[in-house]
Motif scaffolding. Structure first.
Motif, PDB file in Angstrom:
ATOM      1  N   GLN A   1       3.014  25.017 -17.741  1.00 48.12           N
ATOM      2  CA  GLN A   1       1.957  25.593 -18.574  1.00 48.12           C
ATOM      3  C   GLN A   1       1.366  26.868 -17.973  1.00 48.12           C
ATOM      4  OE1 GLN A   1      -0.853  22.447 -19.119  1.00 48.12           O
ATOM      5  NE2 GLN A   1       0.498  21.241 -20.439  1.00 48.12           N
ATOM      6  N   LEU A   2       1.186  26.884 -16.655  1.00 51.99           N
ATOM      7  CA  LEU A   2       0.500  28.003 -16.015  1.00 51.99           C
ATOM      8  C   LEU A   2       1.440  29.037 -15.424  1.00 51.99           C
ATOM      9  CD1 LEU A   2      -2.316  26.036 -14.146  1.00 51.99           C
ATOM     10  CD2 LEU A   2      -2.487  27.255 -16.320  1.00 51.99           C
ATOM     11  N   GLY A   3       2.673  28.681 -15.240  1.00 47.95           N
ATOM     12  CA  GLY A   3       3.616  29.611 -14.627  1.00 47.95           C
ATOM     13  C   GLY A   3       3.624  29.456 -13.114  1.00 47.95           C
ATOM     14  N   ALA A   4       4.522  30.170 -12.471  1.00 41.49           N
ATOM     15  CA  ALA A   4       4.722  30.045 -11.017  1.00 41.49           C
ATOM     16  C   ALA A   4       3.876  31.073 -10.280  1.00 41.49           C
ATOM     17  CB  ALA A   4       6.189  30.195 -10.673  1.00 41.49           C
ATOM     18  N   SER A   5       2.577  30.909 -10.326  1.00 36.78           N
ATOM     19  CA  SER A   5       1.675  31.814  -9.609  1.00 36.78           C
ATOM     20  C   SER A   5       1.601  31.395  -8.137  1.00 36.78           C
ATOM     21  CB  SER A   5       0.281  31.765 -10.238  1.00 36.78           C
ATOM     22  OG  SER A   5      -0.283  30.484 -10.070  1.00 36.78           O
ATOM     23  N   LEU A   6       0.946  32.223  -7.354  1.00 42.85           N
ATOM     24  CA  LEU A   6       0.770  31.920  -5.934  1.00 42.85           C
ATOM     25  C   LEU A   6       0.017  30.604  -5.750  1.00 42.85           C
ATOM     26  CD1 LEU A   6       0.897  32.659  -2.919  1.00 42.85           C
ATOM     27  CD2 LEU A   6      -1.241  33.920  -3.250  1.00 42.85           C
ATOM     28  N   GLU A   7      -1.038  30.402  -6.523  1.00 47.81           N
ATOM     29  CA  GLU A   7      -1.831  29.174  -6.412  1.00 47.81           C
ATOM     30  C   GLU A   7      -0.998  27.952  -6.780  1.00 47.81           C
ATOM     31  OE1 GLU A   7      -2.814  31.882  -8.095  1.00 47.81           O
ATOM     32  OE2 GLU A   7      -4.455  32.608  -6.826  1.00 47.81           O
ATOM     33  N   MET A   8      -0.172  28.098  -7.813  1.00 45.73           N
ATOM     34  CA  MET A   8       0.659  26.976  -8.240  1.00 45.73           C
ATOM     35  C   MET A   8       1.699  26.635  -7.184  1.00 45.73           C
ATOM     36  SD  MET A   8       0.540  25.097 -10.881  1.00 45.73           S
ATOM     37  CE  MET A   8       1.069  23.569 -10.236  1.00 45.73           C
ATOM     38  N   ARG A   9       2.268  27.654  -6.538  1.00 52.07           N
ATOM     39  CA  ARG A   9       3.237  27.407  -5.460  1.00 52.07           C
ATOM     40  C   ARG A   9       2.574  26.687  -4.291  1.00 52.07           C
ATOM     41  NH1 ARG A   9       5.275  32.962  -6.401  1.00 52.07           N
ATOM     42  NH2 ARG A   9       4.071  33.507  -4.553  1.00 52.07           N
ATOM     43  N   ARG A  10       1.313  27.040  -4.012  1.00 49.76           N
ATOM     44  CA  ARG A  10       0.587  26.358  -2.927  1.00 49.76           C
ATOM     45  C   ARG A  10       0.358  24.895  -3.266  1.00 49.76           C
ATOM     46  NH1 ARG A  10      -4.536  29.501  -1.016  1.00 49.76           N
ATOM     47  NH2 ARG A  10      -4.372  27.957   0.632  1.00 49.76           N
ATOM     48  N   VAL A  11      -0.023  24.631  -4.526  1.00 47.06           N
ATOM     49  CA  VAL A  11      -0.236  23.233  -4.947  1.00 47.06           C
ATOM     50  C   VAL A  11       1.081  22.463  -4.861  1.00 47.06           C
ATOM     51  CG1 VAL A  11      -0.811  21.766  -6.916  1.00 47.06           C
ATOM     52  CG2 VAL A  11      -2.241  23.731  -6.381  1.00 47.06           C
ATOM     53  N   ARG A  12       2.177  23.071  -5.301  1.00 49.64           N
ATOM     54  CA  ARG A  12       3.497  22.430  -5.229  1.00 49.64           C
ATOM     55  C   ARG A  12       3.863  22.140  -3.767  1.00 49.64           C
ATOM     56  NH1 ARG A  12       6.871  19.749  -8.130  1.00 49.64           N
ATOM     57  NH2 ARG A  12       6.672  21.167  -9.861  1.00 49.64           N
TER      58      ARG A  12
ATOM     59  N   GLU B   1       0.830  -1.210   0.000  1.00 49.62           N
ATOM     60  CA  GLU B   1       0.000   0.000   0.000  1.00 49.62           C
ATOM     61  C   GLU B   1       0.863   1.257   0.000  1.00 49.62           C
ATOM     62  OE1 GLU B   1      -3.160   0.302  -0.386  1.00 49.62           O
ATOM     63  OE2 GLU B   1      -3.843  -1.745  -0.089  1.00 49.62           O
ATOM     64  N   LEU B   2       1.913   1.258   0.800  1.00 46.77           N
ATOM     65  CA  LEU B   2       2.804   2.420   0.849  1.00 46.77           C
ATOM     66  C   LEU B   2       3.505   2.628  -0.489  1.00 46.77           C
ATOM     67  CD1 LEU B   2       4.358   2.015   4.402  1.00 46.77           C
ATOM     68  CD2 LEU B   2       2.801   3.812   3.642  1.00 46.77           C
ATOM     69  N   THR B   3       3.893   1.539  -1.128  1.00 48.22           N
ATOM     70  CA  THR B   3       4.522   1.633  -2.440  1.00 48.22           C
ATOM     71  C   THR B   3       3.548   2.190  -3.468  1.00 48.22           C
ATOM     72  OG1 THR B   3       5.963  -0.223  -1.892  1.00 48.22           O
ATOM     73  CG2 THR B   3       5.731   0.321  -4.228  1.00 48.22           C
ATOM     74  N   SER B   4       2.298   1.756  -3.399  1.00 51.71           N
ATOM     75  CA  SER B   4       1.277   2.261  -4.309  1.00 51.71           C
ATOM     76  C   SER B   4       1.049   3.757  -4.106  1.00 51.71           C
ATOM     77  CB  SER B   4      -0.028   1.490  -4.092  1.00 51.71           C
ATOM     78  OG  SER B   4      -1.061   2.016  -4.862  1.00 51.71           O
ATOM     79  N   VAL B   5       0.978   4.182  -2.863  1.00 52.56           N
ATOM     80  CA  VAL B   5       0.801   5.609  -2.568  1.00 52.56           C
ATOM     81  C   VAL B   5       2.012   6.394  -3.058  1.00 52.56           C
ATOM     82  CG1 VAL B   5       0.584   7.313  -0.711  1.00 52.56           C
ATOM     83  CG2 VAL B   5      -0.766   5.219  -0.644  1.00 52.56           C
ATOM     84  N   GLN B   6       3.209   5.841  -2.896  1.00 53.63           N
ATOM     85  CA  GLN B   6       4.417   6.520  -3.362  1.00 53.63           C
ATOM     86  C   GLN B   6       4.374   6.720  -4.876  1.00 53.63           C
ATOM     87  OE1 GLN B   6       7.137   7.693  -1.404  1.00 53.63           O
ATOM     88  NE2 GLN B   6       7.454   8.745  -3.340  1.00 53.63           N
ATOM     89  N   ARG B   7       3.933   5.694  -5.612  1.00 57.19           N
ATOM     90  CA  ARG B   7       3.816   5.828  -7.071  1.00 57.19           C
ATOM     91  C   ARG B   7       2.808   6.916  -7.439  1.00 57.19           C
ATOM     92  NH1 ARG B   7       2.109   0.499  -8.415  1.00 57.19           N
ATOM     93  NH2 ARG B   7       3.103  -0.390  -6.628  1.00 57.19           N
ATOM     94  N   CYS B   8       1.686   6.952  -6.731  1.00 57.63           N
ATOM     95  CA  CYS B   8       0.671   7.983  -7.004  1.00 57.63           C
ATOM     96  C   CYS B   8       1.221   9.380  -6.727  1.00 57.63           C
ATOM     97  CB  CYS B   8      -0.578   7.732  -6.168  1.00 57.63           C
ATOM     98  SG  CYS B   8      -1.501   6.263  -6.655  1.00 57.63           S
TER      99      CYS B   8
ATOM    100  N   ALA C   1       3.478  14.579  -8.551  1.00 60.12           N
ATOM    101  CA  ALA C   1       4.579  15.538  -8.662  1.00 60.12           C
ATOM    102  C   ALA C   1       4.888  15.825 -10.132  1.00 60.12           C
ATOM    103  CB  ALA C   1       5.812  14.994  -7.948  1.00 60.12           C
ATOM    104  N   ARG C   2       4.866  14.803 -10.972  1.00 53.37           N
ATOM    105  CA  ARG C   2       5.102  15.026 -12.400  1.00 53.37           C
ATOM    106  C   ARG C   2       3.991  15.885 -13.008  1.00 53.37           C
ATOM    107  NH1 ARG C   2       7.192   9.847 -11.903  1.00 53.37           N
ATOM    108  NH2 ARG C   2       5.198   8.827 -12.337  1.00 53.37           N
ATOM    109  N   SER C   3       2.754  15.603 -12.642  1.00 53.11           N
ATOM    110  CA  SER C   3       1.622  16.382 -13.162  1.00 53.11           C
ATOM    111  C   SER C   3       1.679  17.827 -12.699  1.00 53.11           C
ATOM    112  CB  SER C   3       0.299  15.751 -12.723  1.00 53.11           C
ATOM    113  OG  SER C   3       0.167  14.456 -13.257  1.00 53.11           O
ATOM    114  N   VAL C   4       2.030  18.040 -11.441  1.00 50.22           N
ATOM    115  CA  VAL C   4       2.157  19.399 -10.922  1.00 50.22           C
ATOM    116  C   VAL C   4       3.280  20.128 -11.669  1.00 50.22           C
ATOM    117  CG1 VAL C   4       2.836  20.742  -8.885  1.00 50.22           C
ATOM    118  CG2 VAL C   4       1.139  18.932  -8.668  1.00 50.22           C
ATOM    119  N   GLY C   5       4.369  19.428 -11.962  1.00 52.20           N
ATOM    120  CA  GLY C   5       5.462  20.041 -12.721  1.00 52.20           C
ATOM    121  C   GLY C   5       5.022  20.462 -14.112  1.00 52.20           C
ATOM    122  N   ARG C   6       4.244  19.609 -14.785  1.00 54.60           N
ATOM    123  CA  ARG C   6       3.746  19.964 -16.119  1.00 54.60           C
ATOM    124  C   ARG C   6       2.793  21.158 -16.046  1.00 54.60           C
ATOM    125  NH1 ARG C   6       3.646  14.213 -16.704  1.00 54.60           N
ATOM    126  NH2 ARG C   6       1.422  14.187 -16.216  1.00 54.60           N
TER     127      ARG C   6
END
Length: 95
Positions: free
Chosen positions: A27-38, A6-13, A18-23
């Motif tokens: 696309q959206l730039g480093a806005s305040l909202e994006m920094r919060r999501v990161r 289960e921990l391994t599965s959560v780690q993969r997710c 993290a990859r999706s947030v990076g993409r």
């Protein structure tokens, strides 16, 4: 599934997140909202790392305390006031 699976599965997710947030950040730039999501995604990864460290302690079954029993015979005077179980009293016979 085991806790490790289960921990391994959560780690993969979380790695996928993290990859999706990076993409999204590209696309959206480093806005305040994006920094919060990161930051939130990073906190999740840190929390999972702490949980991984604690997991072996949480999942190990607690062994009961062992009690040593001596090999010496019991004192026969302990059994003088008891009947033989299932056989009735010594001085009587079964009906």
């Amino acid at each position: 599934m085991s806790v490790h699976d289960e921990l391994t599965s959560v780690q993969r997710c979380l790695d996928d997140l993290a990859r999706s947030v990076g993409r999204l950040e590209q696309q959206l730039g480093a806005s305040l909202e994006m920094r919060r999501v990161r930051a939130d995604a990073d906190h999740l990864r840190e929390s999972l790392a702490l949980l991984r460290e604690a997991a072996p302690v949480l999942t190990q079954p607690r062994r009961p305390d062992l009690l040593s029993i001596p090999d010496t015979p019991y004192d026969n005077s302990l059994w003088t006031d008891s009947d033989d179980e299932g056989l009735g009293a010594r001085d009587r016979h079964a009906p």
